[in-house]
Design an enzyme around this catalytic site. Structure first.
Site, short mmCIF file in Angstrom:
data_model
loop_
_atom_site.label_atom_id
_atom_site.label_comp_id
_atom_site.label_asym_id
_atom_site.label_seq_id
_atom_site.Cartn_x
_atom_site.Cartn_y
_atom_site.Cartn_z
N ASP A 1 -6.08 10.10 32.99
CA ASP A 1 -5.02 10.52 33.90
C ASP A 1 -3.70 10.80 33.19
O ASP A 1 -3.44 10.26 32.11
CB ASP A 1 -4.76 9.41 34.93
CG ASP A 1 -5.85 9.33 35.98
OD1 ASP A 1 -6.94 9.85 35.74
OD2 ASP A 1 -5.59 8.73 37.04
N ASP A 2 -2.88 11.57 33.85
CA ASP A 2 -1.44 11.74 33.58
C ASP A 2 -1.11 12.71 32.45
O ASP A 2 0.04 13.00 32.20
CB ASP A 2 -0.73 10.39 33.31
CG ASP A 2 -0.81 9.44 34.49
OD1 ASP A 2 -1.34 9.84 35.53
OD2 ASP A 2 -0.36 8.30 34.36
N HIS B 1 -3.79 15.81 39.74
CA HIS B 1 -3.19 14.47 39.87
C HIS B 1 -1.74 14.61 40.31
O HIS B 1 -0.89 13.80 39.93
CB HIS B 1 -3.31 13.73 38.52
CG HIS B 1 -3.02 12.26 38.57
ND1 HIS B 1 -3.49 11.44 39.57
CD2 HIS B 1 -2.32 11.45 37.74
CE1 HIS B 1 -3.09 10.19 39.33
NE2 HIS B 1 -2.36 10.18 38.24
N HIS C 1 3.67 13.23 39.91
CA HIS C 1 3.25 11.83 40.02
C HIS C 1 4.05 11.00 41.01
O HIS C 1 4.41 9.84 40.73
CB HIS C 1 3.26 11.16 38.64
CG HIS C 1 2.20 10.11 38.48
ND1 HIS C 1 2.40 8.80 38.86
CD2 HIS C 1 0.95 10.15 37.98
CE1 HIS C 1 1.31 8.10 38.58
NE2 HIS C 1 0.41 8.90 38.06
N TYR D 1 -1.25 6.37 41.67
CA TYR D 1 -1.37 4.96 42.08
C TYR D 1 -2.56 4.72 43.01
O TYR D 1 -2.68 3.65 43.60
CB TYR D 1 -0.08 4.45 42.75
CG TYR D 1 1.17 4.97 42.10
CD1 TYR D 1 1.53 4.52 40.83
CD2 TYR D 1 1.94 5.95 42.70
CE1 TYR D 1 2.64 5.03 40.20
CE2 TYR D 1 3.06 6.47 42.06
CZ TYR D 1 3.40 6.00 40.82
OH TYR D 1 4.51 6.52 40.19
N HIS E 1 -5.92 6.38 30.64
CA HIS E 1 -4.76 7.27 30.54
C HIS E 1 -4.67 7.81 29.11
O HIS E 1 -4.50 7.02 28.17
CB HIS E 1 -3.49 6.50 30.90
CG HIS E 1 -3.46 6.03 32.33
ND1 HIS E 1 -4.10 4.89 32.75
CD2 HIS E 1 -2.90 6.59 33.44
CE1 HIS E 1 -3.91 4.75 34.07
NE2 HIS E 1 -3.20 5.77 34.50
NI NI Z 1 -1.42 8.59 37.25
#
Ligand code: NI
Length: 315
Positions: A88-89, A139, A143, A180, A235
């Site tokens: 993620d991210d 995603h 965020h 989250y 991540h």
């Molecule tokens: Ni995230």
């Protein structure tokens, strides 16, 4: 030679000749051996994915959702040690390419839940993901906590990222993960209707964002929590996570795990359990405490978070 000598000689030679002559003839000419018995093992008709050639069968699974899919997945019900590892991210300009090298060297396909503004900043990394067989997914753009946003803001967050992914690599995403792990039931249903996305959460969380970040922690937690059908949350914006991957992935392969993308895992579940996949819609029941790190802020405490329904009085 005396008669006794002749007798002795004959008594030795005749049995010797007889036993030589009785040796059965062995025809070693090619092609004359009787055919070996062939044993065919019948494959039951209700077993669509036989264990033989599992790896190549998994590679054939499409990276799209089946016709019937659940709104939310935290893991999948599958008969073999097949998992989906997710990152993620990102993409991150340094760590993500290193991670892609690690995955390529092991022929492991992963799923990347990307923040739209990073997709826009590093489109060449997104292209490389697709070229190397990974799945790209949404995603949000920046965020935010979706539960704090109105309908239009949520759609804008999803739309901008959706379009940025397509612009970067030409691939239309079919999955999203709310930041989250938080999205109201109404938001999840709306996102499914508008974008056709399934909501992807996780059942394995190594808390790789949490300080102190340690390679061993990421390695040990993922290894101890993973099981057949797991969706693993990582991540790729953290160096420790990327550094943990080579040894972790090697060990998981040694333990018999196979890696597919998230939509492939859902396809695999649907093919093996078509009835369950088509009828179970547990979105009302899902409660996943989440500790995913916000970008540029502190994660909300896990115990204050629940999925729908939100406690009365909360925004
Ligand atoms: Ni995230």
């Amino acid at each position: 030679m005396t008669s006794l000598g002749r007798y002795l000689l004959i008594s030795i030679l005749i049995p010797a000749y007889t036993s030589w002559a009785q040796v059965p003839e062995v025809n070693v000419a090619a092609g004359t051996e009787p055919p070996k018995e062939v044993i065919l093992k019948a494959i039951p008709v209700d077993e669509p994915m036989p264990n033989l050639g599992l790896e190549s069968a998994l590679e054939e699974l499409p990276r799209s959702l089946p016709e019937e899919f659940q709104t939310v997945y935290t893991r999948c019900e599958v008969p073999e040690k097949v998992v989906a590892i997710t990152f993620d991210d990102g993409p991150h300009p340094d760590f993500t390419p290193r991670l892609l090298d690690t995955l390529r060297d092991r022929n492991i396909k992963a799923t990347f839940f990307m923040v739209g503004r990073n997709v826009k900043a590093f489109p060449q990394i997104v292209r490389r993901m697709v070229e190397e067989g990974h799945e790209v997914a949404n995603h949000s753009w920046s965020h935010p906590l979706l539960t704090s946003l109105g309908t239009e803001s949520v759609e804008s967050q999803m739309r901008r990222t959706h379009d940025a992914i397509i612009a970067a690599c030409g691939r239309v995403p079919v999955l999203y993960r709310p930041p989250y792990g938080q999205a109201r039931l109404s938001q999840r249903k709306r996102i499914r209707d508008v974008f056709g996305y399934a909501t992807i959460l996780w059942d394995v969380d190594p808390q790789d964002w949490q300080s102190p970040r340690k390679v061993e922690k990421v390695h040990d937690r993922i290894l101890s929590m993973s099981k057949a059908g797991s969706i693993i949350l990582c991540h790729d914006i953290h160096e420790t996570t990327v550094n943990a991957m080579p040894a972790l992935l090697d060990e998981m392969k040694r333990q018999g795990y196979h890696f597919v993308t998230v939509s492939q895992l859902i396809q695999y579940e649907a093919r093996n359990q078509p009835v369950a996949a088509a009828t179970v819609h547990p979105e009302d029941a899902v409660v996943v405490p989440t500790t995913e790190m916000p970008l540029g802020g502190l994660a909300p405490a896990a115990e204050t978070i629940s999925l729908d329904p939100l406690p009365p009085g909360q925004p």
